[in-house]
Design an enzyme around this catalytic site. Structure first.
Site, PDB file in Angstrom:
ATOM      1  N   GLY A 121       0.861  -1.186   0.000  1.00  0.00           N
ATOM      2  CA  GLY A 121       0.000   0.000   0.000  1.00  0.00           C
ATOM      3  C   GLY A 121       0.891   1.228   0.000  1.00  0.00           C
ATOM      4  O   GLY A 121       2.036   1.179  -0.456  1.00  0.00           O
ATOM      5  N   ARG A 122       0.374   2.319   0.554  1.00  0.00           N
ATOM      6  CA  ARG A 122       1.137   3.584   0.516  1.00  0.00           C
ATOM      7  C   ARG A 122       2.512   3.444   1.158  1.00  0.00           C
ATOM      8  O   ARG A 122       3.516   3.899   0.613  1.00  0.00           O
ATOM      9  CB  ARG A 122       0.369   4.678   1.266  1.00  0.00           C
ATOM     10  CG  ARG A 122      -0.936   5.065   0.662  1.00  0.00           C
ATOM     11  CD  ARG A 122      -1.560   6.190   1.500  1.00  0.00           C
ATOM     12  NE  ARG A 122      -2.981   6.247   1.305  1.00  0.00           N
ATOM     13  CZ  ARG A 122      -3.867   5.494   1.970  1.00  0.00           C
ATOM     14  NH1 ARG A 122      -3.459   4.643   2.883  1.00  0.00           N
ATOM     15  NH2 ARG A 122      -5.146   5.594   1.716  1.00  0.00           N
ATOM     16  N   ILE A 123       2.560   2.809   2.339  1.00  0.00           N
ATOM     17  CA  ILE A 123       3.844   2.749   3.069  1.00  0.00           C
ATOM     18  C   ILE A 123       4.797   1.759   2.389  1.00  0.00           C
ATOM     19  O   ILE A 123       5.999   2.020   2.277  1.00  0.00           O
ATOM     20  CB  ILE A 123       3.612   2.428   4.565  1.00  0.00           C
ATOM     21  CG1 ILE A 123       2.726   3.513   5.201  1.00  0.00           C
ATOM     22  CG2 ILE A 123       4.944   2.333   5.319  1.00  0.00           C
ATOM     23  CD1 ILE A 123       2.245   3.219   6.615  1.00  0.00           C
ATOM     24  N   ARG A 175      -2.094  -8.408  -1.423  1.00  0.00           N
ATOM     25  CA  ARG A 175      -3.389  -8.985  -1.809  1.00  0.00           C
ATOM     26  C   ARG A 175      -3.623  -8.787  -3.307  1.00  0.00           C
ATOM     27  O   ARG A 175      -4.050  -9.676  -4.008  1.00  0.00           O
ATOM     28  CB  ARG A 175      -4.515  -8.272  -1.056  1.00  0.00           C
ATOM     29  CG  ARG A 175      -4.968  -8.983   0.184  1.00  0.00           C
ATOM     30  CD  ARG A 175      -5.973  -8.157   0.899  1.00  0.00           C
ATOM     31  NE  ARG A 175      -5.548  -6.748   0.926  1.00  0.00           N
ATOM     32  CZ  ARG A 175      -6.156  -5.785   1.574  1.00  0.00           C
ATOM     33  NH1 ARG A 175      -7.239  -6.051   2.255  1.00  0.00           N
ATOM     34  NH2 ARG A 175      -5.709  -4.540   1.566  1.00  0.00           N
ATOM     35  N   THR A 213       7.056  -2.738  11.241  1.00  0.00           N
ATOM     36  CA  THR A 213       6.570  -1.431  11.710  1.00  0.00           C
ATOM     37  C   THR A 213       5.053  -1.348  11.513  1.00  0.00           C
ATOM     38  O   THR A 213       4.492  -0.258  11.584  1.00  0.00           O
ATOM     39  CB  THR A 213       7.235  -0.278  10.923  1.00  0.00           C
ATOM     40  OG1 THR A 213       7.024  -0.505   9.523  1.00  0.00           O
ATOM     41  CG2 THR A 213       8.714  -0.182  11.205  1.00  0.00           C
ATOM     42  N   ARG A 257       1.883  -3.992  12.489  1.00  0.00           N
ATOM     43  CA  ARG A 257       1.185  -4.345  13.718  1.00  0.00           C
ATOM     44  C   ARG A 257       1.807  -5.631  14.251  1.00  0.00           C
ATOM     45  O   ARG A 257       2.086  -6.573  13.484  1.00  0.00           O
ATOM     46  CB  ARG A 257      -0.312  -4.571  13.471  1.00  0.00           C
ATOM     47  CG  ARG A 257      -1.129  -3.314  13.303  1.00  0.00           C
ATOM     48  CD  ARG A 257      -1.228  -2.486  14.590  1.00  0.00           C
ATOM     49  NE  ARG A 257      -2.059  -1.288  14.434  1.00  0.00           N
ATOM     50  CZ  ARG A 257      -1.615  -0.089  14.065  1.00  0.00           C
ATOM     51  NH1 ARG A 257      -0.330   0.087  13.804  1.00  0.00           N
ATOM     52  NH2 ARG A 257      -2.444   0.941  13.979  1.00  0.00           N
ATOM     53  N   GLU A 311       1.504  -5.521  22.821  1.00  0.00           N
ATOM     54  CA  GLU A 311       1.943  -4.176  23.170  1.00  0.00           C
ATOM     55  C   GLU A 311       1.201  -3.631  24.396  1.00  0.00           C
ATOM     56  O   GLU A 311      -0.028  -3.797  24.443  1.00  0.00           O
ATOM     57  CB  GLU A 311       1.637  -3.272  21.963  1.00  0.00           C
ATOM     58  CG  GLU A 311       2.786  -2.401  21.568  1.00  0.00           C
ATOM     59  CD  GLU A 311       2.582  -1.805  20.189  1.00  0.00           C
ATOM     60  OE1 GLU A 311       2.826  -2.491  19.187  1.00  0.00           O
ATOM     61  OE2 GLU A 311       2.174  -0.643  20.149  1.00  0.00           O
ATOM     62  N   HIS A 354       6.908   1.727  19.272  1.00  0.00           N
ATOM     63  CA  HIS A 354       5.841   2.111  18.327  1.00  0.00           C
ATOM     64  C   HIS A 354       5.903   3.610  17.984  1.00  0.00           C
ATOM     65  O   HIS A 354       4.977   4.368  18.296  1.00  0.00           O
ATOM     66  CB  HIS A 354       4.466   1.729  18.887  1.00  0.00           C
ATOM     67  CG  HIS A 354       3.420   1.570  17.815  1.00  0.00           C
ATOM     68  ND1 HIS A 354       2.363   0.707  17.908  1.00  0.00           N
ATOM     69  CD2 HIS A 354       3.270   2.177  16.615  1.00  0.00           C
ATOM     70  CE1 HIS A 354       1.614   0.790  16.822  1.00  0.00           C
ATOM     71  NE2 HIS A 354       2.154   1.682  16.020  1.00  0.00           N
ATOM     72  N   GLY A 382       6.650   4.726  14.711  1.00  0.00           N
ATOM     73  CA  GLY A 382       6.722   4.813  13.239  1.00  0.00           C
ATOM     74  C   GLY A 382       6.337   6.179  12.683  1.00  0.00           C
ATOM     75  O   GLY A 382       7.038   6.726  11.833  1.00  0.00           O
TER      76      GLY A 382
END
Ligand code: GLV
Length: 333
Positions: A164-166, A186, A245, A247, A276, A294, A296
């Site tokens: 995706g974007r990241i 996917r 980075t 989940r 977490e 966490h 990021g």
């Protein structure tokens, strides 16, 4: 959609300052202003009902029980604005069933998160945490040919899980290091995009077998729960490094500990954890892992943009406008 006169707004954690006046302009704000204080589920359940809007954080469990309590209260909950791109902490299906809108903060944190993921990759490959601890402990007695020799990043193969974007922002950074980029997602990118990012689409198993670095950029869903576990670590080369980075629960953290202990992989860079803020105690003892709390999207500029994006969704809804980053458009009729 009707305009809500002076709605009650709850902000569950301390957020960057510029978001508060936006919210105060449309409603009455009740906010947890104590830095570092995360309300427990029970506290949230006590405080949430009676608000039309909730600005939530990824540490808040917004489940069906909570949403039902907020839907039954007066005034009734209308929208939950999560200050995060990920929204696995929210039962969006239950919200939709109850007619409650849910929004997230996509886009504004893409590059900042990719910067951190790449920093973590570099830090793990070049053993920065371990080397810095060594120096701070006063153990640096002079340059040595074999001191903290790590893995090379340039020209290595980077496997991206999630494009995706990241993921795409990671691919862009990898090009600067002349890395070969493999990806698993996917859906496959269009041929022109694959060419532009010089990214090769491969099945997950092949990605694990061929990558020097595996970096996770997928959302956490029932399908990605423990996507990387014992079987997957067995496929990775012994000198491979895992970066997460996204989940924590996408990785089976106990299987990761076993893989690191058995030398099935060479190291890991983790910004997220399965339970977490708890971290598997064995990881804290391992020198070949870099562990971050966490962070990021953690630049002040980006966190401010996330907060104002979340606030803007509330403001739009309160003014009768469609929230810009609505996740469940079915509620907007
Ligand atoms: C952070 O983890 C986010 O989802 O924004």
């Amino acid at each position: 959609m009707s305009v809500t006169e002076h709605p009650r707004i709850l902000v569950t954690q301390r957020i960057p300052n510029p978001a508060y006046p936006l919210l105060e302009a449309v409603g009455e704000v009740e906010a947890n202003m104590q830095t570092g204080l995360i309300w427990s589920y029970d506290e949230l359940l006590q405080r949430g009902p009676g608000h039309e809007y909730i600005l939530s954080l990824l540490t808040d469990t917004i489940d069906a029980r909570f949403l039902e309590a907020c839907a039954q209260s007066a005034p009734r909950l209308k929208l939950v604005a999560n200050m995060a791109v990920g929204y696995n902490n929210i039962d969006v299906a239950a919200a939709t069933r109850l007619g409650i809108a849910v929004t997230n903060t996509p886009g504004v944190l893409t590059d900042t998160t990719a910067d951190l993921a790449f920093a973590l990759l570099l830090a793990t490959a070049r053993r920065l945490g371990e080397a810095e601890r060594f120096l701070r402990a006063g153990k640096f007695t002079g340059w040595e040919p074999l001191l903290f020799c790590g893995a090379e990043v340039h020209h290595a193969t980077l496997g991206l899980i999630g494009m995706g974007r990241i993921g795409l922002a990671m691919a862009r950074r990898a090009r600067g290091f002349e890395m070969r980029v493999l990806y698993y997602n996917r859906s496959r990118l269009a041929p022109a995009e694959e060419a532009a990012f010089q990214a090769e689409y491969v099945p997950l198993d092949e990605l694990l077998q061929r990558s020097d670095f595996v970096s996770i950029h997928a959302p956490y869903t029932p399908e990605t729960h423990h996507l990387i576990g014992e079987r997957e670590f067995a496929l990775m080369p012994a000198d491979a490094i895992l970066i997460n980075t996204a989940r924590g629960p996408i990785v089976d953290e106990k299987a990761l500990v076993n893989a690191l202990a058995a030398g099935k992989i060479a190291g890991a860079g983790l910004d997220v954890f399965e339970r977490e803020p708890l971290v598997e105690p064995e990881l804290l003892q391992m020198e070949n892992v870099v562990l971050l709390p966490h962070i990021g999207s953690g630049s002040l500029k980006t966190r401010t943009l996330m907060a104002t994006t979340a606030a803007s969704n509330i403001v739009a809804h309160a003014r009768g406008q469609r929230p810009p980053t609505l996740l469940n458009p079915d509620v907007w009729v």
